[in-house]
Design a protein around this motif. Structure first.
Motif, PDB file in Angstrom:
ATOM      1  N   GLN A   1       0.721  -1.276   0.057  1.00  0.00           N
ATOM      2  CA  GLN A   1      -0.253   0.369   0.586  1.00  0.00           C
ATOM      3  C   GLN A   1       1.006   1.209   0.030  1.00  0.00           C
ATOM      4  O   GLN A   1       1.903   1.293   1.039  1.00  0.00           O
ATOM      5  CB  GLN A   1      -0.995  -0.561   1.349  1.00  0.00           C
ATOM      6  CG  GLN A   1      -2.291  -1.156   0.865  1.00  0.00           C
ATOM      7  CD  GLN A   1      -2.299  -0.986   1.949  1.00  0.00           C
ATOM      8  OE1 GLN A   1      -3.972  -0.377   1.961  1.00  0.00           O
ATOM      9  NE2 GLN A   1      -2.842  -2.057   3.237  1.00  0.00           N
ATOM     10  N   ILE A   2       0.808   1.966  -1.164  1.00  0.00           N
ATOM     11  CA  ILE A   2       1.574   3.456  -1.090  1.00  0.00           C
ATOM     12  C   ILE A   2       0.648   4.531  -1.284  1.00  0.00           C
ATOM     13  O   ILE A   2      -0.486   4.626  -1.827  1.00  0.00           O
ATOM     14  CB  ILE A   2       2.423   3.351  -2.003  1.00  0.00           C
ATOM     15  CG1 ILE A   2       3.061   1.454  -2.430  1.00  0.00           C
ATOM     16  CG2 ILE A   2       3.606   4.039  -2.289  1.00  0.00           C
ATOM     17  CD1 ILE A   2       3.669   1.437  -3.570  1.00  0.00           C
ATOM     18  N   SER A   3       0.907   6.103  -0.418  1.00  0.00           N
ATOM     19  CA  SER A   3       0.460   6.676  -0.853  1.00  0.00           C
ATOM     20  C   SER A   3       1.465   8.028  -1.025  1.00  0.00           C
ATOM     21  O   SER A   3       2.446   7.922  -0.293  1.00  0.00           O
ATOM     22  CB  SER A   3      -0.219   7.391   0.713  1.00  0.00           C
ATOM     23  OG  SER A   3      -0.372   9.269   0.523  1.00  0.00           O
ATOM     24  N   LYS A   4       1.245   8.213  -1.991  1.00  0.00           N
ATOM     25  CA  LYS A   4       2.188   9.442  -2.501  1.00  0.00           C
ATOM     26  C   LYS A   4       1.624  10.624  -3.463  1.00  0.00           C
ATOM     27  O   LYS A   4       0.827  10.719  -4.377  1.00  0.00           O
ATOM     28  CB  LYS A   4       3.228   9.290  -4.469  1.00  0.00           C
ATOM     29  CG  LYS A   4       4.488  10.466  -5.104  1.00  0.00           C
ATOM     30  CD  LYS A   4       5.227  10.288  -3.887  1.00  0.00           C
ATOM     31  CE  LYS A   4       6.175  11.279  -4.426  1.00  0.00           C
ATOM     32  NZ  LYS A   4       7.137  11.347  -4.295  1.00  0.00           N
ATOM     33  N   GLY A   5       1.131  11.772  -2.903  1.00  0.00           N
ATOM     34  CA  GLY A   5       0.801  12.870  -2.982  1.00  0.00           C
ATOM     35  C   GLY A   5      -0.875  12.903  -3.050  1.00  0.00           C
ATOM     36  O   GLY A   5      -1.237  11.965  -1.905  1.00  0.00           O
TER      37      GLY A   5
END
Length: 396
Positions: free
Chosen positions: A107-111
């Motif tokens: 799981q990734i959060s970028k901007g």
């Protein structure tokens, strides 16, 4: 059924005191002074602490990073839990690697981008696997044992910005609120990480526990009870079915166990049931009310079926060793009440009071615990910190 178990186990947490499970001042370890460890140290991920807090973590300047790869070895029989976490901007952008149903989940959060992807081989086979996480252009890549396991592509208006500031890394937990994740999961894992090479950095890591628990050299599937506590479920989680009742199955080497395997009691009532292995007596005994059944401790499998009007015990695969105990309202007046309002303790004898301390804790490995033909995950109940839910040490 699993969802129901989680709800009922959560409700039970509100009714049990810390004394019941042997918890106390030890729960305050997170407030102690942080200690430094090597990033390549072996980390047992199931160690007791706030279950979302990492066991080890470090912070580095982004300007010091020369490599975009992190690798480590990983082993577990557990299908679910947190493995590796990283973030920048004090948690605004973040990455989480975990297991869900044994499969890697990133799981990734970028901007303005939030991504969740699961795939690759099942990793909860108890073998050591080498995992490598890397950034390649607009992709985050997870390699498993030298082969591509999972790739996540991202495109955002903020992708080309020059990063500065701090990077935080953590093993065995996360440093953000769990609500930020798309896919929720149970964080604590009965597993091990070792030989970590994190971005080719040699900076020290910190731990907030007094001492990291060691990883066993060899393990096998099962639930290990070291003789210091038990796991508790509400009996109402497993309602008696009219036609089939509730079937509980245990497998293992009973000759190497000592203590209470299972006990059942409702608050304010006498003990309804217990199953005990005794090394001294060389027997496995079952007590139901005033009735007692003794079996040879060479038994390897026990299947106990609770029904409204009988209790049936099958030893090994031998149908001739099936014992049936009749149940009637006169001899067991509180039987059905216990199933509606009572508790089951795996690995210990339940005390009389609501908050009483258990006793006669089990020492040994139950290689399998099944309810209604499904494996029971002790993590879904309320268990003592010393119990390993998914693995048992193998004697040399």
């Amino acid at each position: 059924m699993v969802t129901v178990w989680k709800v009922m186990a959560g409700g039970l947490l509100l009714t049990l005191s810390l004394t019941l499970l042997g918890w106390g001042a030890e729960g305050q370890q997170n407030r102690r002074e942080k200690k430094e460890v090597s990033g390549s140290t072996s980390v047992y991920l199931g160690q007791e602490r706030d279950i979302w807090r990492p066991l080890i973590h470090t912070t580095v300047n982004l300007s010091e990073i020369r490599s975009i790869k992190s690798s480590f070895q990983f082993r577990t029989f557990d299908p679910e839990g947190a493995i590796f976490y990283g973030d920048t901007k004090n948690g605004e952008d973040w990455f989480v690697l975990s297991l869900k149903e044994g499969i890697p989940l990133m799981q990734i959060s970028k901007g303005d981008v939030l991504i969740s992807v699961a795939g690759g081989p099942k990793l909860n086979d108890g073998k050591w696997h080498t995992l490598e996480v890397s950034n390649q252009d607009k992709f985050v890549i997870l390699d498993v044992d030298g082969s591509n396991g999972l790739a996540v592509g991202m495109q955002s208006k903020q992708m080309d910005e020059v990063l500065s500031g701090k990077l935080r890394l953590a093993v065995g937990g996360i440093l953000i609120s769990k609500e930020k994740m798309i896919v929720q999961f149970e964080p604590q894992m009965d597993g091990c990480v070792r030989e970590g090479n994190w971005l080719n950095l040699s900076v020290p890591w910190q731990t907030e526990v007094e001492e990291l628990w060691p990883c066993c050299d060899r393990v096998k599937p099962g639930s290990y009870f070291p003789g210091t506590g038990f796991a508790i479920f509400n009996t109402s989680v497993f309602p008696i079915e009219a036609d089939h009742g509730v079937k509980v199955e245990f497998q293992g080497d009973f000759s190497k166990m000592d203590g209470t395997i299972l006990s059942i009691r409702a608050p304010g009532q006498e003990l309804m049931f217990d199953l005990v292995a005794s090394n001294n007596k060389e027997e496995v005994s079952l007590t139901f009310g005033k009735e007692k059944l003794s079996m040879k401790y060479t038994v390897k499998r026990l299947v106990i079926t609770f029904q409204t009007d009988l209790l049936q015990v099958l030893q090994d695969e031998d149908e001739s060793k099936t014992t049936t105990l009749s149940i009637n309202p006169t001899s067991h007046p509180g039987y059905l009440t216990t199933w509606r309002e009572g508790r089951l303790a795996f690995g210990g004898l339940l005390g009389e009071g609501e908050d009483s301390v258990g006793s006669n804790f089990l020492t040994g490995c139950l290689e399998k615990i099944q309810i209604q033909g499904k494996d029971l995950d002790l993590d879904l109940g309320v268990k003592h910190k010393s119990i390993s839910s998914h693995s048992c040490p193998v004697e040399a």
